[in-house]
Enzyme design. Structure first.
Site, PDB file in Angstrom:
ATOM      1  N   ASP A  95       0.848  -1.196   0.000  1.00 39.11           N
ATOM      2  CA  ASP A  95       0.000   0.000   0.000  1.00 39.11           C
ATOM      3  C   ASP A  95       0.881   1.243   0.000  1.00 39.11           C
ATOM      4  O   ASP A  95       1.523   1.560   0.999  1.00 39.11           O
ATOM      5  CB  ASP A  95      -0.914   0.001   1.223  1.00 39.11           C
ATOM      6  CG  ASP A  95      -1.897   1.172   1.218  1.00 39.11           C
ATOM      7  OD1 ASP A  95      -2.035   1.816   0.156  1.00 39.11           O
ATOM      8  OD2 ASP A  95      -2.507   1.435   2.267  1.00 39.11           O
ATOM      9  N   ASP A 275      -0.673   5.485  -7.185  1.00 42.03           N
ATOM     10  CA  ASP A 275      -1.092   4.640  -6.068  1.00 42.03           C
ATOM     11  C   ASP A 275      -1.234   3.196  -6.523  1.00 42.03           C
ATOM     12  O   ASP A 275      -2.090   2.878  -7.348  1.00 42.03           O
ATOM     13  CB  ASP A 275      -2.417   5.153  -5.515  1.00 42.03           C
ATOM     14  CG  ASP A 275      -2.901   4.346  -4.330  1.00 42.03           C
ATOM     15  OD1 ASP A 275      -2.063   3.810  -3.588  1.00 42.03           O
ATOM     16  OD2 ASP A 275      -4.132   4.243  -4.148  1.00 42.03           O
TER      17      ASP A 275
END
Length: 411
Positions: A95, A275
């Site tokens: 992440d 991301d």
């Protein structure tokens, strides 16, 4: 934060008889693509929009609000991580929108390298959270890549992570502020930061390589390089650009870019993020409407994606991302959802769906969407499947390069 003498003694005890051999050069580690669909693309979009909403509101309930997950429906990557000595293996989600590393408490095995600090720790994500107690432990992310006395969270409670062992946060270290409940101004070193400070790797740098989906819903389809870059995984040179100064994107892997479809401007120069845990490419509502009009696409209520015909696909133009001194283009095939996965998201087997979506923030906030909100796009992992991405925390830079899959027609 802790007694220097106590930590020194613990460090000696933790490595006695099992010395950590420093690599001191970049090492690449395989990462696994994991697909899980529940109620189709609707939930993938909910996941991505929750992350976007969390980025817009960086604090909540006294804890860091990471750009956070809805992991029960997910299309992303995980890495096997060994914790403790003797080690226990955990599969942790990568992440880049958070920086804390944690595991479920019910699965955590304490060993001679485990040190309970007693500090409460927690992160509230966009659609989920964890809270528990901080431990220091040996964390190994690959051969020769062991961070000793690494801070991890051992969750006593969590929501939204039932299918995974925890999270490996690889975002900027500042994202850990406000996650130690009693020490809110104390940053927690990330695993990469610890590896660099302990001279295990030469620099606090990550290089990430993904390849487009093909075949099995769970397979090794990428590599993460700790401490530098791997020239075998990209073509040409890496273009570097500074992390954006525009908030809130500046707190993440943020950058400035503009987007054109062919020669038509879709998104004016603005700030957003790259991301790895967002599935799609999300752009502001106005930019999305421009893209929809330019492609002639129609909104498909079953998948909640834009759909185009075979004829429209044959005339689809490159989608150009103007970043720094370079233009990175998604060819028509890179702009569509993998057709082999159409039925898994509630679509028609032979239909063509686009992977550019409305970021949707204004739907919850009611704010005016003027393409200048400081997080007007998210280049998700469908973007990262086509370009090599480098996060250089040492110099506050993001790097991009083309790969053998930039122009592949795999979808």
């Amino acid at each position: 934060m802790y007694s220097a003498a106590l930590l020194t003694l613990f460090l000696i005890l933790s490595i006695t008889g099992s010395p950590v051999k420093a690599a001191n050069y970049p090492i690449s580690v395989p990462i696994i693509n994991r697909l899980k669909f529940s109620n189709g693309t609707n939930n993938l979009l909910a996941h991505d929009r929750a992350r976007a909403q969390a980025l817009r509101n960086p604090n909540k309930l006294g804890q860091r609000l990471a750009s956070g997950p809805l992991w029960n429906q997910y299309m992303g990557y995980s890495i096997p991580v060994n914790i403790g000595n003797p080690p226990t293996r955990y599969n942790l989600i990568l992440d880049s929108g958070s920086a804390n590393t944690w595991v479920h408490g019910s699965w955590y095995v304490e060993t001679k390298t485990s040190f309970r600090t007693g500090q409460p720790v927690g992160v509230t994500y966009g659609k989920g959270y964890f809270k528990g107690i901080e431990y220091l432990d040996s964390v190994t992310v690959g051969p020769g890549l062991t961070a000793v006395l690494q801070s991890i969270g051992v969750a006593s409670e969590s929501q939204g992570f039932n299918n995974f062992d925890g999270v490996l946060g690889i975002g900027p270290i500042a994202l850990t502020l406000n996650t130690l409940t009693e020490l809110p101004t104390e940053p927690i070193p990330t695993v990469t930061n610890s590896l660099a400070s302990q001279n295990t790797i030469p620099r606090d740098v990550l290089g990430i390589f993904f390849q487009p989906y093909s075949g099995s819903p769970e397979a090794t389809r990428g590599q993460i390089t700790f401490g530098g870059t791997d020239p075998d995984l990209y073509n040409g040179i890496i273009m570097y650009t500074h992390i954006t100064e525009i908030k809130p994107a500046s707190k993440f892997w943020g950058l400035d870019q503009s987007i054109t479809y062919g020669t038509t401007e879709i998104l004016a120069f603005t700030a957003g993020i790259i991301d790895c845990a967002s599935s799609y490419i999300l752009i502001s509502t106005k930019a999305y409407e421009r893209y929809k009009a330019a492609t002639g696409a129609e909104y498909d209520p079953a998948t909640k994606l834009l759909a185009i015909s075979d004829d429209q696909y044959s005339t689809l133009q490159p989608l150009n991302f103007h970043i720094g001194t370079e233009t990175f283009s998604l060819i028509p095939n890179a702009q569509i959802w993998p057709r082999s996965l159409n039925t898994m998201i509630g679509g028609q087997e032979h239909s063509i769906y686009l992977i550019v979506c409305d970021i949707g923030i204004h739907m919850k906030t009611g704010e005016e969407d003027d393409d200048k909100n400081g997080n007007d796009f998210i280049n998700g992992y469908v973007f990262m499947q086509r370009f090599y991405v480098v996060y250089d925390a040492t110099n506050s830079l993001l790097g991009l390069a083309r790969t053998p899959f930039t122009y592949a027609t795999t979808n």
